[in-house]
Design an enzyme around this catalytic site. Structure first.
Site, PDB file in Angstrom:
ATOM      1  N   ARG A 101       0.710  -1.171  -0.004  1.00  0.00           N
ATOM      2  CA  ARG A 101      -0.186   0.003  -0.029  1.00  0.00           C
ATOM      3  C   ARG A 101       0.962   1.201   0.039  1.00  0.00           C
ATOM      4  O   ARG A 101       0.685   2.175  -0.622  1.00  0.00           O
ATOM      5  CB  ARG A 101      -0.939   0.133   1.215  1.00  0.00           C
TER       6      ARG A 101
ATOM      7  N   ASN B 256      -6.013  -2.681   1.951  1.00  0.00           N
ATOM      8  CA  ASN B 256      -6.078  -4.183   2.018  1.00  0.00           C
ATOM      9  C   ASN B 256      -7.538  -4.679   2.136  1.00  0.00           C
ATOM     10  O   ASN B 256      -8.225  -4.014   2.807  1.00  0.00           O
ATOM     11  CB  ASN B 256      -5.113  -4.699   3.446  1.00  0.00           C
TER      12      ASN B 256
END
Length: 91
Positions: A20, A38
């Site tokens: 990320r 996520n």
């Protein structure tokens, strides 16, 4: 150059490997807008919009991700531009 938006999912070893944050770093470098997060099933979800060439460059980067990631699949679909400003990591 046209502004486009892509939304989709990246699967494989993509959690716990700075996926990320690395995606946000790449998006910031390319001056893109959107978000990444996520999912509970182990995938990463991403929405990105901006100039077409830059969005396509990030999409290509997502196929490999950061060094410790092992991407096994990626699904991206065109979406209407949403007018998002900035790129964030959603939690």
């Amino acid at each position: 150059m046209a502004r486009i938006c892509l939304h989709g999912y990246v699967s494989g070893k993509v959690q716990g490997v700075y996926f990320r944050q690395s995606t946000q770093d790449q998006a910031d470098r390319l001056e893109l807008d959107g978000w990444v997060r996520n999912l509970s099933d182990g995938r990463v979800e991403v929405l990105v919009e901006g100039e077409e060439d830059a969005v396509r460059e990030l999409a290509a980067w997502l196929e490999q991700g950061p060094a410790d990631a092992r991407v096994t699949g990626i699904e991206l679909q065109d979406q209407p531009v949403q007018g998002i400003t900035g790129f964030i990591v959603r939690r």
